[in-house]
Design a protein around this motif. Structure first.
Motif, PDB file in Angstrom:
ATOM      1  N   ALA A 248       0.920  -1.292   0.076  1.00 24.69           N
ATOM      2  CA  ALA A 248       0.039  -0.006   0.039  1.00 24.69           C
ATOM      3  C   ALA A 248       0.797   1.219  -0.010  1.00 24.69           C
ATOM      4  O   ALA A 248       0.498   2.099  -0.796  1.00 24.69           O
ATOM      5  CB  ALA A 248      -0.923  -0.087   1.238  1.00 24.69           C
ATOM      6  N   VAL A 249       1.942   1.350   0.699  1.00 24.99           N
ATOM      7  CA  VAL A 249       2.553   2.519   0.911  1.00 24.99           C
ATOM      8  C   VAL A 249       3.542   2.536  -0.482  1.00 24.99           C
ATOM      9  O   VAL A 249       3.563   3.876  -0.971  1.00 24.99           O
ATOM     10  CB  VAL A 249       4.059   2.225   1.999  1.00 24.99           C
ATOM     11  N   THR A 250       3.768   1.580  -1.285  1.00 25.18           N
ATOM     12  CA  THR A 250       4.339   1.680  -2.512  1.00 25.18           C
ATOM     13  C   THR A 250       3.481   2.249  -3.609  1.00 25.18           C
ATOM     14  O   THR A 250       3.643   2.978  -4.284  1.00 25.18           O
ATOM     15  CB  THR A 250       5.170   0.377  -3.095  1.00 25.18           C
ATOM     16  N   LEU A 251       2.126   1.774  -3.667  1.00 23.23           N
ATOM     17  CA  LEU A 251       1.127   2.065  -4.478  1.00 23.23           C
ATOM     18  C   LEU A 251       0.672   3.621  -4.197  1.00 23.23           C
ATOM     19  O   LEU A 251       0.679   4.350  -5.149  1.00 23.23           O
ATOM     20  CB  LEU A 251      -0.104   1.052  -4.325  1.00 23.23           C
ATOM     21  N   ALA A 252       0.643   4.231  -2.666  1.00 25.73           N
ATOM     22  CA  ALA A 252       0.265   5.539  -2.544  1.00 25.73           C
ATOM     23  C   ALA A 252       1.325   6.543  -2.646  1.00 25.73           C
ATOM     24  O   ALA A 252       0.939   7.683  -3.017  1.00 25.73           O
ATOM     25  CB  ALA A 252      -0.621   5.687  -1.179  1.00 25.73           C
ATOM     26  N   TYR A 253       2.609   6.136  -2.345  1.00 30.05           N
ATOM     27  CA  TYR A 253       3.689   7.131  -2.318  1.00 30.05           C
ATOM     28  C   TYR A 253       4.685   7.033  -3.302  1.00 30.05           C
ATOM     29  O   TYR A 253       5.652   7.813  -3.408  1.00 30.05           O
ATOM     30  CB  TYR A 253       4.262   7.144  -0.955  1.00 30.05           C
ATOM     31  N   GLY A 254       4.539   5.918  -4.086  1.00 29.49           N
ATOM     32  CA  GLY A 254       5.820   5.703  -5.174  1.00 29.49           C
ATOM     33  C   GLY A 254       6.949   4.862  -4.579  1.00 29.49           C
ATOM     34  O   GLY A 254       7.192   5.052  -3.244  1.00 29.49           O
TER      35      GLY A 254
ATOM     36  N   ARG B 185      -7.999   9.439  -3.455  1.00 20.74           N
ATOM     37  CA  ARG B 185      -9.197   8.578  -3.211  1.00 20.74           C
ATOM     38  C   ARG B 185      -8.699   7.111  -3.428  1.00 20.74           C
ATOM     39  O   ARG B 185      -7.557   7.140  -4.146  1.00 20.74           O
ATOM     40  CB  ARG B 185     -10.135   8.547  -4.594  1.00 20.74           C
ATOM     41  N   PHE B 186      -9.030   6.141  -2.512  1.00 20.33           N
ATOM     42  CA  PHE B 186      -8.391   4.838  -2.184  1.00 20.33           C
ATOM     43  C   PHE B 186      -9.464   3.667  -2.414  1.00 20.33           C
ATOM     44  O   PHE B 186     -10.704   4.017  -1.818  1.00 20.33           O
ATOM     45  CB  PHE B 186      -7.856   4.946  -0.766  1.00 20.33           C
ATOM     46  N   GLN B 187      -9.054   2.783  -3.037  1.00 20.12           N
ATOM     47  CA  GLN B 187      -9.880   1.798  -3.401  1.00 20.12           C
ATOM     48  C   GLN B 187      -9.531   0.599  -2.250  1.00 20.12           C
ATOM     49  O   GLN B 187      -8.334   0.189  -2.209  1.00 20.12           O
ATOM     50  CB  GLN B 187      -9.814   0.914  -5.061  1.00 20.12           C
ATOM     51  N   LEU B 188     -10.570   0.046  -1.704  1.00 17.14           N
ATOM     52  CA  LEU B 188     -10.249  -0.874  -0.694  1.00 17.14           C
ATOM     53  C   LEU B 188     -10.894  -2.353  -0.799  1.00 17.14           C
ATOM     54  O   LEU B 188     -11.857  -2.183  -1.528  1.00 17.14           O
ATOM     55  CB  LEU B 188     -11.109  -0.427   0.736  1.00 17.14           C
ATOM     56  N   GLU B 189     -10.460  -3.313  -0.311  1.00 17.68           N
ATOM     57  CA  GLU B 189     -11.034  -4.703  -0.223  1.00 17.68           C
ATOM     58  C   GLU B 189     -10.814  -5.237   1.074  1.00 17.68           C
ATOM     59  O   GLU B 189     -10.180  -4.630   1.973  1.00 17.68           O
ATOM     60  CB  GLU B 189     -10.638  -5.405  -1.418  1.00 17.68           C
ATOM     61  N   SER B 190     -11.536  -6.455   1.360  1.00 13.30           N
ATOM     62  CA  SER B 190     -11.073  -7.255   2.515  1.00 13.30           C
ATOM     63  C   SER B 190     -11.311  -6.512   3.785  1.00 13.30           C
ATOM     64  O   SER B 190     -10.791  -6.592   4.710  1.00 13.30           O
ATOM     65  CB  SER B 190      -9.565  -7.928   2.499  1.00 13.30           C
TER      66      SER B 190
ATOM     67  N   GLY C  58      -6.059   0.353  -4.622  1.00 16.87           N
ATOM     68  CA  GLY C  58      -6.102   1.283  -5.648  1.00 16.87           C
ATOM     69  C   GLY C  58      -5.929   2.592  -5.451  1.00 16.87           C
ATOM     70  O   GLY C  58      -6.427   2.889  -4.230  1.00 16.87           O
ATOM     71  N   THR C  59      -5.554   3.371  -6.212  1.00 19.29           N
ATOM     72  CA  THR C  59      -5.346   5.251  -5.836  1.00 19.29           C
ATOM     73  C   THR C  59      -6.037   5.751  -6.861  1.00 19.29           C
ATOM     74  O   THR C  59      -5.786   5.276  -8.063  1.00 19.29           O
ATOM     75  CB  THR C  59      -3.913   5.389  -5.270  1.00 19.29           C
ATOM     76  N   ASP C  60      -6.265   7.076  -6.817  1.00 14.20           N
ATOM     77  CA  ASP C  60      -6.747   7.767  -8.031  1.00 14.20           C
ATOM     78  C   ASP C  60      -6.905   9.234  -7.220  1.00 14.20           C
ATOM     79  O   ASP C  60      -7.000   9.723  -5.936  1.00 14.20           O
ATOM     80  CB  ASP C  60      -8.177   7.532  -8.102  1.00 14.20           C
TER      81      ASP C  60
END
Length: 182
Positions: free
Chosen positions: A112-118, A139-144, A162-164
């Motif tokens: 999640a850190v890599t996805l959101a912060y690069g 915006r953040f996509q969540l599951e589980s 996911g992020t947007d």
């Protein structure tokens, strides 16, 4: 006559609401329609749990920090990744009646850190513990999605997938250790 009608109305209301509350006193699980999540399993008990499937998007601020040893017994250490929800977002999320999801603890920390912060900023936070506290709004996509109640507070967890519309990350140096007071 009026008293009998009122008693019948009250009894009908209690019967209608009874299935919503679990037998052991656990508050009812509220699942707002249209959010993309579906209740898979509920586990009543002293620390009730509810598990949801599906995905949903929420707006908020993702806060990542590396928690060092604070000296507080049982305090959390390591990567702490929390999604602080924007106003109005909590009402769209499943919750136990009388409680709300004010924040969501993100379970898949490193991904999640890599996805959101690069990769660069994620590396500074994860590998070197240099970045302190890093926040990013979007915006953040969540599951589980999982909810629980402990210490008279709803605990909420999910995986970030996911992020947007992310804004530029902001760095700080605050280290906050939390602990449940029983």
């Amino acid at each position: 006559m009026k008293r009998t009608r009122f008693s019948h109305l009250l009894l009908a209301l209690l019967i209608a609401l009874a299935p919503a509350a679990l037998a052991d006193g656990t508050p009812p699980i509220v699942v707002p329609p249209g959010n993309g999540l579906h209740l898979d399993r509920a586990m009543p008990g002293r620390v009730p749990l509810a598990f949801f499937s599906g995905r949903l998007w929420v707006k908020g601020t993702l806060r990542a920090q590396w928690l060092e040893d604070s000296g507080i017994p049982d305090a959390k250490r390591g990567l702490d990744l929390v999604l602080l929800l924007d106003q109005g977002e909590a009402e769209r999320l499943p919750h136990f009646g009388g409680y709300a999801a004010e924040s969501i603890h993100v379970k898949n920390g490193e991904d999640a850190v890599t996805l959101a912060y690069g990769k660069d900023l994620a590396g500074r936070l994860l590998d070197k513990h240099e970045a302190g506290v890093v926040t990013v709004h979007g915006r953040f996509q969540l599951e589980s999605y999982v909810i629980s109640i402990d210490c008279d507070t709803q605990l909420t967890q999910a995986r970030l997938v996911g992020t947007d519309a992310l804004q530029a990350p902001v760095s700080g140096n605050v280290n906050v250790a939390t602990q449940c007071e029983r």
